[in-house]
Design a protein around this motif. Structure first.
Motif, PDB file in Angstrom:
ATOM      1  N   VAL A  78      62.656 -59.749  22.266  1.00 31.38           N
ATOM      2  CA  VAL A  78      62.196 -60.861  23.105  1.00 31.38           C
ATOM      3  C   VAL A  78      61.512 -59.746  24.385  1.00 31.38           C
ATOM      4  O   VAL A  78      61.957 -58.967  24.837  1.00 31.38           O
ATOM      5  CB  VAL A  78      63.446 -61.397  23.634  1.00 31.38           C
ATOM      6  N   LEU A  79      60.001 -60.154  24.672  1.00 31.26           N
ATOM      7  CA  LEU A  79      59.456 -59.592  25.637  1.00 31.26           C
ATOM      8  C   LEU A  79      59.551 -60.479  26.794  1.00 31.26           C
ATOM      9  O   LEU A  79      59.382 -60.041  28.010  1.00 31.26           O
ATOM     10  CB  LEU A  79      58.001 -59.618  25.373  1.00 31.26           C
ATOM     11  N   GLU A  80      59.654 -61.834  26.715  1.00 27.67           N
ATOM     12  CA  GLU A  80      59.685 -62.725  28.140  1.00 27.67           C
ATOM     13  C   GLU A  80      60.438 -63.993  27.675  1.00 27.67           C
ATOM     14  O   GLU A  80      60.503 -64.473  26.491  1.00 27.67           O
ATOM     15  CB  GLU A  80      58.302 -63.073  28.507  1.00 27.67           C
ATOM     16  N   GLN A  81      61.328 -64.474  28.538  1.00 27.51           N
ATOM     17  CA  GLN A  81      62.020 -65.775  28.166  1.00 27.51           C
ATOM     18  C   GLN A  81      62.271 -66.786  29.521  1.00 27.51           C
ATOM     19  O   GLN A  81      62.422 -66.234  30.439  1.00 27.51           O
ATOM     20  CB  GLN A  81      63.305 -65.337  27.604  1.00 27.51           C
ATOM     21  N   ALA A  82      62.249 -68.154  29.099  1.00 30.51           N
ATOM     22  CA  ALA A  82      62.448 -69.219  30.212  1.00 30.51           C
ATOM     23  C   ALA A  82      63.731 -69.778  29.579  1.00 30.51           C
ATOM     24  O   ALA A  82      63.200 -70.693  28.714  1.00 30.51           O
ATOM     25  CB  ALA A  82      61.059 -69.611  30.671  1.00 30.51           C
ATOM     26  N   ASP A  83      64.915 -69.733  30.169  1.00 28.79           N
ATOM     27  CA  ASP A  83      66.116 -70.515  29.561  1.00 28.79           C
ATOM     28  C   ASP A  83      66.090 -71.822  30.355  1.00 28.79           C
ATOM     29  O   ASP A  83      66.621 -72.771  30.069  1.00 28.79           O
ATOM     30  CB  ASP A  83      67.163 -69.888  29.751  1.00 28.79           C
ATOM     31  N   LEU A  84      65.494 -71.618  31.565  1.00 28.51           N
ATOM     32  CA  LEU A  84      65.494 -72.816  32.508  1.00 28.51           C
ATOM     33  C   LEU A  84      64.044 -73.584  32.103  1.00 28.51           C
ATOM     34  O   LEU A  84      63.115 -72.902  32.157  1.00 28.51           O
ATOM     35  CB  LEU A  84      65.646 -72.629  33.938  1.00 28.51           C
ATOM     36  N   PRO A  85      64.157 -74.786  32.096  1.00 23.24           N
ATOM     37  CA  PRO A  85      62.772 -75.556  31.664  1.00 23.24           C
ATOM     38  C   PRO A  85      61.867 -75.410  32.671  1.00 23.24           C
ATOM     39  O   PRO A  85      62.011 -75.325  33.852  1.00 23.24           O
ATOM     40  CB  PRO A  85      63.126 -77.152  31.553  1.00 23.24           C
ATOM     41  N   VAL A  86      60.546 -74.865  32.390  1.00 21.06           N
ATOM     42  CA  VAL A  86      59.286 -74.896  33.227  1.00 21.06           C
ATOM     43  C   VAL A  86      58.515 -76.248  33.056  1.00 21.06           C
ATOM     44  O   VAL A  86      58.633 -77.020  31.856  1.00 21.06           O
ATOM     45  CB  VAL A  86      58.466 -73.993  33.025  1.00 21.06           C
ATOM     46  N   THR A  87      58.111 -76.686  33.880  1.00 21.63           N
ATOM     47  CA  THR A  87      57.508 -78.219  33.956  1.00 21.63           C
ATOM     48  C   THR A  87      55.833 -78.158  34.193  1.00 21.63           C
ATOM     49  O   THR A  87      55.549 -77.036  35.166  1.00 21.63           O
ATOM     50  CB  THR A  87      57.949 -79.311  34.658  1.00 21.63           C
ATOM     51  N   TYR A  88      54.947 -78.915  33.779  1.00 18.98           N
ATOM     52  CA  TYR A  88      53.614 -78.968  34.168  1.00 18.98           C
ATOM     53  C   TYR A  88      52.999 -80.351  33.370  1.00 18.98           C
ATOM     54  O   TYR A  88      53.790 -81.011  32.832  1.00 18.98           O
ATOM     55  CB  TYR A  88      52.762 -77.872  33.645  1.00 18.98           C
ATOM     56  N   ILE A  89      51.893 -80.859  34.356  1.00 19.86           N
ATOM     57  CA  ILE A  89      51.510 -81.903  33.751  1.00 19.86           C
ATOM     58  C   ILE A  89      50.586 -81.680  32.773  1.00 19.86           C
ATOM     59  O   ILE A  89      49.418 -80.851  32.798  1.00 19.86           O
ATOM     60  CB  ILE A  89      50.558 -82.431  34.838  1.00 19.86           C
ATOM     61  N   HIS A  90      50.715 -82.037  31.271  1.00 17.73           N
ATOM     62  CA  HIS A  90      49.761 -81.809  30.100  1.00 17.73           C
ATOM     63  C   HIS A  90      48.182 -82.386  30.484  1.00 17.73           C
ATOM     64  O   HIS A  90      47.998 -83.432  30.880  1.00 17.73           O
ATOM     65  CB  HIS A  90      50.090 -82.422  28.852  1.00 17.73           C
ATOM     66  N   GLY A  91      47.457 -81.533  30.099  1.00 16.51           N
ATOM     67  CA  GLY A  91      46.034 -81.763  30.533  1.00 16.51           C
ATOM     68  C   GLY A  91      45.591 -81.389  31.913  1.00 16.51           C
ATOM     69  O   GLY A  91      44.538 -81.832  32.362  1.00 16.51           O
ATOM     70  N   GLY A  92      46.571 -80.960  32.711  1.00 21.56           N
ATOM     71  CA  GLY A  92      46.307 -80.959  34.009  1.00 21.56           C
ATOM     72  C   GLY A  92      45.661 -79.371  34.431  1.00 21.56           C
ATOM     73  O   GLY A  92      45.081 -79.073  33.779  1.00 21.56           O
TER      74      GLY A  92
END
Length: 166
Positions: free
Chosen positions: A27-41
């Motif tokens: 494992v090189l990087e991990q996000a256990d807490l959700p990251v959010t974004y607007i798809h296509g934004g």
């Protein structure tokens, strides 16, 4: 909520967790807490990840293999510099120190101290994952219509953390 409402498409808010591993599974990087974004934004995800998750739904798991060209790029030897340790301020004389450097055009880039040996210090301006083949493991946590506040934050340039997925 219908299945179509929970399917990733442009304009949907997507919450995901991920891990990035090397080809050996480290494992090189991990996000256990959700990251959010607007798809296509405004947020751009690495390596065709946008296309890989389009049409997926909450609960789906996706694995994406990335070559260096589709991930964080090839390692550029022109972004690695070595200097005499005496020329470097004491606050930067440790592995992992971040040094802001500016070129003639005024562009600023962060360099990381990667080596100190024989009175020399080496800094590297490449992304730490540059030059590596990677495997991205993605779990879609949530897909929904964004709130007005989330849309406003997206249009004002709110981004994923700087080390994640760009």
């Amino acid at each position: 909520m219908s299945a179509a409402d929970q399917t990733i498409s442009d304009g949907k808010l997507v919450a995901l967790t991920y891990s990035i591993t090397d080809t050996n599974g480290a494992v090189l990087e991990q996000a256990d807490l959700p990251v959010t974004y607007i798809h296509g934004g405004h947020t751009e995800l690495i390596g065709g990840m946008d296309a890989a998750i389009r049409g997926k739904q909450a609960g789906d798991i996706i694995e994406l293999q990335l070559t260096p060209e589709h991930g964080f790029g090839a390692h550029d030897p022109n972004l690695t510099f070595t200097d005499d340790l005496d020329n470097v301020p004491p606050e930067f004389r440790f592995i992992g120190a971040e040094v802001q450097m500016q070129n003639e055009a005024g562009e600023v880039r962060t360099f990381i101290v990667t080596a100190i040996a024989d009175g020399k210090l080496t800094v590297d301006g490449n992304h730490p994952l540059a030059g590596k083949s990677l495997v991205v493991h993605i779990r879609i946590q949530e897909v929904r219509e964004p709130t007005y506040a989330e849309l406003t934050a997206e249009s004002s340039g709110c981004q994923l953390p700087s080390t994640s997925l760009h």
